[in-house]
Scaffold this motif. Structure first.
Motif, PDB file in Angstrom:
ATOM      1  N   SER A  52     106.691  31.671 -44.021  1.00 39.98           N
ATOM      2  CA  SER A  52     106.878  32.731 -43.031  1.00 39.98           C
ATOM      3  C   SER A  52     107.166  34.063 -43.701  1.00 39.98           C
ATOM      4  CB  SER A  52     108.010  32.397 -42.069  1.00 39.98           C
ATOM      5  OG  SER A  52     107.603  31.392 -41.178  1.00 39.98           O
ATOM      6  N   VAL A  53     107.925  34.027 -44.772  1.00 38.60           N
ATOM      7  CA  VAL A  53     108.196  35.261 -45.517  1.00 38.60           C
ATOM      8  C   VAL A  53     106.884  35.854 -46.011  1.00 38.60           C
ATOM      9  CG1 VAL A  53     109.246  36.191 -47.621  1.00 38.60           C
ATOM     10  CG2 VAL A  53     110.547  34.628 -46.164  1.00 38.60           C
ATOM     11  N   GLU A  56     104.673  36.924 -42.743  1.00 35.86           N
ATOM     12  CA  GLU A  56     105.228  37.996 -41.916  1.00 35.86           C
ATOM     13  C   GLU A  56     105.557  39.246 -42.720  1.00 35.86           C
ATOM     14  OE1 GLU A  56     105.283  37.683 -38.672  1.00 35.86           O
ATOM     15  OE2 GLU A  56     104.693  35.584 -38.728  1.00 35.86           O
ATOM     16  N   PHE A  57     105.508  39.136 -44.042  1.00 35.23           N
ATOM     17  CA  PHE A  57     105.817  40.262 -44.925  1.00 35.23           C
ATOM     18  C   PHE A  57     107.236  40.799 -44.705  1.00 35.23           C
ATOM     19  CE2 PHE A  57     101.212  40.365 -44.143  1.00 35.23           C
ATOM     20  CZ  PHE A  57     100.771  40.051 -45.422  1.00 35.23           C
ATOM     21  N   ILE A  58     108.147  39.908 -44.378  1.00 38.26           N
ATOM     22  CA  ILE A  58     109.549  40.273 -44.186  1.00 38.26           C
ATOM     23  C   ILE A  58     110.354  39.571 -45.275  1.00 38.26           C
ATOM     24  CG2 ILE A  58     111.547  40.163 -42.649  1.00 38.26           C
ATOM     25  CD1 ILE A  58     109.594  39.916 -40.307  1.00 38.26           C
ATOM     26  N   TYR A  60     113.226  37.652 -47.098  1.00 39.50           N
ATOM     27  CA  TYR A  60     114.201  36.700 -46.571  1.00 39.50           C
ATOM     28  C   TYR A  60     115.526  37.397 -46.245  1.00 39.50           C
ATOM     29  CZ  TYR A  60     117.246  32.612 -46.390  1.00 39.50           C
ATOM     30  OH  TYR A  60     118.149  31.672 -45.992  1.00 39.50           O
ATOM     31  N   LYS A  62     116.140  40.414 -45.516  1.00 38.51           N
ATOM     32  CA  LYS A  62     116.043  41.343 -44.386  1.00 38.51           C
ATOM     33  C   LYS A  62     115.951  40.598 -43.053  1.00 38.51           C
ATOM     34  CE  LYS A  62     113.416  45.154 -42.498  1.00 38.51           C
ATOM     35  NZ  LYS A  62     112.225  45.980 -42.575  1.00 38.51           N
ATOM     36  N   ALA A  63     115.404  39.398 -43.063  1.00 35.11           N
ATOM     37  CA  ALA A  63     115.154  38.657 -41.824  1.00 35.11           C
ATOM     38  C   ALA A  63     116.375  37.894 -41.319  1.00 35.11           C
ATOM     39  CB  ALA A  63     113.996  37.682 -42.020  1.00 35.11           C
ATOM     40  N   LYS A  66     119.013  38.963 -38.452  1.00 34.52           N
ATOM     41  CA  LYS A  66     118.487  40.075 -37.649  1.00 34.52           C
ATOM     42  C   LYS A  66     117.965  39.553 -36.321  1.00 34.52           C
ATOM     43  CE  LYS A  66     118.874  43.267 -40.789  1.00 34.52           C
ATOM     44  NZ  LYS A  66     119.898  44.233 -40.801  1.00 34.52           N
ATOM     45  N   LEU A  71     113.782  43.982 -35.606  1.00 36.65           N
ATOM     46  CA  LEU A  71     112.620  43.927 -36.486  1.00 36.65           C
ATOM     47  C   LEU A  71     111.317  44.340 -35.814  1.00 36.65           C
ATOM     48  CD1 LEU A  71     113.395  40.546 -38.249  1.00 36.65           C
ATOM     49  CD2 LEU A  71     113.744  42.846 -39.161  1.00 36.65           C
ATOM     50  N   CYS A  72     111.242  44.175 -34.501  1.00 37.62           N
ATOM     51  CA  CYS A  72     109.984  44.404 -33.780  1.00 37.62           C
ATOM     52  C   CYS A  72     110.242  45.230 -32.519  1.00 37.62           C
ATOM     53  CB  CYS A  72     109.361  43.078 -33.340  1.00 37.62           C
ATOM     54  SG  CYS A  72     109.060  41.925 -34.667  1.00 37.62           S
TER      55      CYS A  72
END
Length: 84
Positions: A52-53, A56-58, A60, A62-63, A66, A71-72
């Motif tokens: 998923s990292v 989703e280009f997020i 770990y 930072k996600a 949150k 984030l969205c």
């Protein structure tokens, strides 16, 4: 989705999500967040696996912890809560 508001114990202490770390498919575990009248209003990321990292280009760091609205765009949530 797991509703941890109904779980008397902390979800992370009871479930070992490491089994998902090496999957090629993305796995994200969310905590449902409720408002004062007990309606779902947001989702908090409790776990995100490596796939998923990458997908989703997020990062770990930072996600984790949150909310989706952090984030969205807020519009992302409406289809999920209409199904609940």
């Amino acid at each position: 989705m797991i509703d941890t508001n109904n779980n008397p114990m902390d979800m992370q202490s009871n479930v070992n999500f490491q089994i998902f770390d090496n999957l090629q498919d993305g796995v994200i575990v969310y905590e449902l967040i409720r408002d004062a009248i007990n309606e779902y209003v947001n989702l908090r990321i409790k776990y995100i696996n490596n796939a998923s990292v990458l997908n989703e280009f997020i990062p770990y760091e930072k996600a984790i912890g949150k909310t989706i609205t952090e984030l969205c765009n807020n519009d992302v949530l409406f289809p999920y809560f209409e199904m609940a």
